[in-house]
Design a protein around this motif. Structure first.
Motif, short mmCIF file in Angstrom:
data_model
loop_
_atom_site.label_atom_id
_atom_site.label_comp_id
_atom_site.label_asym_id
_atom_site.label_seq_id
_atom_site.Cartn_x
_atom_site.Cartn_y
_atom_site.Cartn_z
N ASP A 103 0.51 -1.59 -0.61
CA ASP A 103 -0.45 -0.64 -1.14
C ASP A 103 -0.69 0.52 -0.18
O ASP A 103 -0.79 0.33 1.03
CB ASP A 103 -1.78 -1.34 -1.41
N GLU A 104 -0.80 1.68 -0.76
CA GLU A 104 -1.05 2.85 0.07
C GLU A 104 -2.43 2.78 0.69
O GLU A 104 -3.34 2.15 0.15
CB GLU A 104 -0.90 4.15 -0.75
N GLN A 105 -2.58 3.43 1.80
CA GLN A 105 -3.86 3.52 2.47
C GLN A 105 -4.48 4.89 2.19
O GLN A 105 -3.78 5.90 2.16
CB GLN A 105 -3.70 3.32 3.98
N PHE A 106 -5.79 4.88 1.99
CA PHE A 106 -6.52 6.10 1.72
C PHE A 106 -7.40 6.40 2.91
O PHE A 106 -8.15 5.54 3.37
CB PHE A 106 -7.34 5.95 0.44
N PHE A 107 -7.31 7.62 3.37
CA PHE A 107 -7.94 7.97 4.64
C PHE A 107 -9.24 8.75 4.45
O PHE A 107 -9.39 9.51 3.49
CB PHE A 107 -6.97 8.82 5.47
#
Lengths: 116, 115
Positions: A103-107
């Protein structure tokens, strides 16, 4: 929708002073949480990650510590700042649970810390 | 060991030019994930794309396209007809897929698009 907040946005602290940076996530439950540091030269280094309340993993030995007192709150701390702690600190979240890391990480917007 | 190399430190182009940002990775894992992130001057990283190691199809999203080639361990990013708003630092990253969100970032490429 999910949002991630960080504060303060900027911070100037003297060497030897304590530090507390806060990150909170809204709109999701049981996220994985991460602290990164981006020093001059732009590379991002993972400092800590957490898969749940009270569960912290450290990637590199350093002058910093992290805590997760609540499900969507992640705190980065130091008892005594060093000059080398200056940098841009980014908090991120990803979907929690038994993730394979896909899963992508959201910053978050980041905190710019200057230690003088 | 995992490693991501973005050999281009800075790239400057004039608006409407096409530009390709290179990314080369190293891993011994057979399952892994590749990412591109954009960091505008505001500092926040913006997710652009995720690719798993079993999907080598190229992807196009508007002016953005990605070329994934396992044979050369590359995951290059092309912006077609660049615009001033594309100016940012672009990061390529690798996730092993076997650990929780352990992203290995390249050092980034600063793209400047001049009007």
């Amino acid at each position: 929708s999910q949002t991630i907040h960080q504060w303060p946005a900027t911070l100037v602290q003297p060497v030897g002073s304590p530090l507390s940076l806060e990150c909170t996530v809204e709109g999701t439950s049981n996220p994985n949480l991460y602290w990164y540091r981006q020093a001059a030269g732009r590379g991002l280094q993972l400092l800590f990650y957490s898969v749940g309340i009270g569960q912290i993993s450290s990637e590199v030995p350093q002058n910093l510590s992290a805590s997760r007192p609540q499900d969507r709150q992640f705190i980065l701390s130091s008892k005594k700042l060093l000059l080398s702690d200056s940098g841009f600190y980014l908090c991120a979240w990803s979907v929690g649970g038994l993730t394979s890391g896909s899963d992508e990480q959201f910053f978050g917007p980041g905190t710019r810390l200057t230690v003088l | 060991a995992q490693k991501v190399t973005q050999a281009q430190t800075e790239i400057s182009v004039v608006e409407k030019e096409d530009v390709t940002l290179d990314c080369v990775y190293e891993t011994r894992d057979t399952t892994y994930y590749l990412f591109w992130y954009k960091q505008p001057p505001s500092g926040e990283l913006v997710f652009l794309i995720r690719r798993n190691s079993f999907d080598e199809q190229n992807e196009i999203s508007g002016r953005y396209s990605w070329n994934f080639q396992k044979s050369t361990s590359s995951f290059n990013f092309t912006i077609t007809a660049s615009q001033v708003v594309d100016s940012a630092v672009y990061f390529c990253a690798l996730d092993r897929g076997s650990t929780l969100g352990r992203l290995y970032f390249g050092r980034g490429t600063q793209l400047t698009v001049w009007p």
